[in-house]
Design a protein around this motif. Structure first.
Motif, PDB file in Angstrom:
ATOM      1  N   ARG A  55       0.836  -1.202   0.000  1.00 14.66           N
ATOM      2  CA  ARG A  55       0.000   0.000   0.000  1.00 14.66           C
ATOM      3  C   ARG A  55       0.871   1.252   0.000  1.00 14.66           C
ATOM      4  O   ARG A  55       0.405   2.330   0.340  1.00 14.66           O
ATOM      5  N   ASN A  56       2.110   1.102  -0.412  1.00 17.07           N
ATOM      6  CA  ASN A  56       3.068   2.207  -0.405  1.00 17.07           C
ATOM      7  C   ASN A  56       2.863   3.050  -1.663  1.00 17.07           C
ATOM      8  O   ASN A  56       3.191   2.623  -2.769  1.00 17.07           O
ATOM      9  N   VAL A  57       2.334   4.260  -1.496  1.00 15.09           N
ATOM     10  CA  VAL A  57       2.006   5.110  -2.638  1.00 15.09           C
ATOM     11  C   VAL A  57       3.258   5.502  -3.412  1.00 15.09           C
ATOM     12  O   VAL A  57       3.310   5.418  -4.638  1.00 15.09           O
ATOM     13  N   GLU A  58       4.299   5.952  -2.702  1.00 18.10           N
ATOM     14  CA  GLU A  58       5.514   6.408  -3.375  1.00 18.10           C
ATOM     15  C   GLU A  58       6.219   5.257  -4.092  1.00 18.10           C
ATOM     16  O   GLU A  58       6.772   5.445  -5.179  1.00 18.10           O
ATOM     17  N   ALA A  59       6.204   4.061  -3.493  1.00 14.17           N
ATOM     18  CA  ALA A  59       6.829   2.908  -4.155  1.00 14.17           C
ATOM     19  C   ALA A  59       6.084   2.556  -5.442  1.00 14.17           C
ATOM     20  O   ALA A  59       6.695   2.243  -6.465  1.00 14.17           O
ATOM     21  N   LEU A  60       4.757   2.644  -5.426  1.00 15.90           N
ATOM     22  CA  LEU A  60       3.978   2.346  -6.626  1.00 15.90           C
ATOM     23  C   LEU A  60       4.204   3.404  -7.697  1.00 15.90           C
ATOM     24  O   LEU A  60       4.271   3.091  -8.889  1.00 15.90           O
ATOM     25  N   LEU A  61       4.331   4.659  -7.296  1.00 14.42           N
ATOM     26  CA  LEU A  61       4.636   5.712  -8.260  1.00 14.42           C
ATOM     27  C   LEU A  61       6.000   5.484  -8.902  1.00 14.42           C
ATOM     28  O   LEU A  61       6.187   5.704 -10.101  1.00 14.42           O
ATOM     29  N   ARG A  62       6.957   5.025  -8.099  1.00 13.78           N
ATOM     30  CA  ARG A  62       8.293   4.745  -8.633  1.00 13.78           C
ATOM     31  C   ARG A  62       8.240   3.608  -9.639  1.00 13.78           C
ATOM     32  O   ARG A  62       8.896   3.659 -10.689  1.00 13.78           O
ATOM     33  N   LEU A  63       7.450   2.578  -9.352  1.00 15.18           N
ATOM     34  CA  LEU A  63       7.304   1.466 -10.297  1.00 15.18           C
ATOM     35  C   LEU A  63       6.626   1.935 -11.586  1.00 15.18           C
ATOM     36  O   LEU A  63       7.006   1.515 -12.688  1.00 15.18           O
TER      37      LEU A  63
END
Length: 456
Positions: free
Chosen positions: A246-254
């Motif tokens: 549920r990590n927003v910043e990690a998903l944006l990075r992906l």
């Protein structure tokens, strides 16, 4: 009608060779474009689309406004269409193709479909002719007759079609794409063109989706960002994580890594009408306990590295070794996707006992290398062996470990023989894993020796 008759009536009729494959590709593109109105879109052959508007119409100001929005969007793509909204898919199709377009109030499908011609049944020609000769020219005429008599005369499929068009029986559509676990979207009054600010649009969408998952106690593992262009093209970016997240910043990075690795860069064209973020797969995710040990953080770092590599190079190119429940060393390990779910890896590596050396080497040769050996007894370990033009004098030997082939896997007539494995250590401290293939007298008269692996 035939082409000759058509040309006789319209001498300037434009004629082109039929291309059913191109027509199918076009309909699939239109279906993808229709997903901006509802995620449940299905093809309605030969040239129609079926949209399940349940729970979506209020986003467009009601049923009538949604129907108008769909027709306007198709008109922008230079398509002329007919659309009807009804309680069942069959009623909507019949009204759009054979009746008055519009919106049928809830529960009144039968009132609006009874005046339709029997052509709305789309029954075989002989059935339509027989109904007409019997004086049954509308669906209402059929509905007033005994269903048992009509079924006996014209078949159950005709009556089933009638009851569905009248709204007495419902049949849900089968959408082209499975419904996502979670979906959020943003619509733009004016087409969105600024790709540099696309992450500013996605960040609140991802945060909203993660909030929904958090209330469910879940985390996402497969995600998709869809971009609907004003010209009907739909671009999709899909990425996955190795563990629920549920990590927003990690998903944006992906997302950023996936977008940078595209061979065909994301092109807004004349702009995006809708940007949608979907969670395609979700799993249970409990709140993690913060501890003093670094082990959990290291595992998260590895998982994050795998996710970034998979986003950049593709999931199928990031692999890892996985253990299999077998005694055959050849099949004991294989490559699997590093981002695969833990549930797909039920078997773990067998750990040696405390203080004991490993049973299997870290490095295996494929295929095993043949070696020349000298043993004191036919069934004993070698005293020395020659490999790659170098002779190794054995100081210590452990074994044998007899491994028979898995007969239920081997094909009929396979020449696979029993193997006796030894762990050897030469006078220089190097350790080898060798085997003798074939049992004396019972399987072969002259067993051969092979080097299968090297211990660290």
């Amino acid at each position: 009608m035939t082409l000759a008759d058509a040309r006789a009536r319209a001498p300037h009729l434009a004629v082109a060779q039929a291309d059913p494959d191109a027509d199918e590709r076009l309909m699939l593109r239109l279906a993808a474009f229709g997903e901006q109105f509802t995620p449940l879109v299905a093809l309605d052959p030969p040239c129609g689309l079926m949209l399940d508007a349940t729970g979506c119409a209020h986003l467009f100001g009601g049923d009538a406004m949604m129907r108008t929005s769909v027709l306007r969007a198709m008109a922008r793509l230079s398509f002329t269409g007919r659309a009807a909204l009804a309680g069942t898919p069959d009623a909507a199709r019949a009204l759009a193709r054979f009746g008055a377009e519009g919106v049928t109030p809830p529960g009144e499908d039968e009132i609006f479909t009874r005046p339709l011609s029997i052509a709305a049944l789309e029954a075989p020609k002989e059935t339509s002719v027989a109904l007409t000769r019997a004086g049954l020219t509308t669906l209402g005429d059929l509905a007033d007759r005994s269903s048992a008599a009509l079924t006996a005369r014209f078949g159950a499929e005709t009556m089933r079609r009638l009851t569905r068009i009248l709204g007495r029986e419902d049949a849900r559509i089968t959408p082209l794409r499975a419904l996502p676990e979670c979906m959020v979207e943003r619509r733009f009054a004016e087409p969105f063109l600024d790709l540099s600010a696309i992450e500013n649009v996605l960040r609140p969408l991802i945060a909203e989706a993660m909030g929904i998952l958090e209330r469910r106690g879940q985390g996402g593992r497969a995600f998709e960002a869809r971009f609907f262009r004003t010209d009907g093209a739909v671009a999709s970016l899909r990425f996955e994580t190795g563990a629920p997240s549920r990590n927003v910043e990690a998903l944006l990075r992906l997302f950023r890594l996936k977008a940078e690795s595209l061979a065909d860069p994301l092109d807004p064209g004349f702009g995006f009408d809708v940007i949608r973020f979907c969670v395609l797969c979700a799993e249970t995710l409990a709140q993690g306990q913060i501890g003093f040990e670094r082990q959990g953080a290291q595992e998260n770092d590895v998982a994050d590295l795998v996710d970034r590599l998979a986003a950049r190079f593709g999931r199928e190119r990031v692999l890892r070794f996985a253990a299999h429940e077998t005694h055959d060393p050849v099949r004991a390990a294989s490559y699997v996707y590093a981002a695969a779910s833990p549930s797909s890896r039920p078997y773990s590596w067998v750990k040696p006992e405390q203080g004991e050396p490993p049973l299997r080497p870290l490095f295996l040769f494929d295929p095993p290398h043949p070696i020349e050996t000298m043993a004191e007894t036919p069934d004993g370990p070698p005293m020395h062996f020659k490999w790659r033009r170098a002779r190794h004098m054995i100081a210590r030997a452990e074994g044998p470990e007899r491994i028979a082939p898995e007969w239920w896997r081997n094909a009929v007539g396979s020449d696979r023989r029993t193997r006796d494995y030894y762990r050897l250590e030469d006078r220089d401290g190097r350790r080898f894993w060798v085997f003798r293939e074939g049992l004396y007298e019972s399987e072969t008269a002259a067993p051969r020796w092979f080097l299968h692996g090297l211990f660290a």
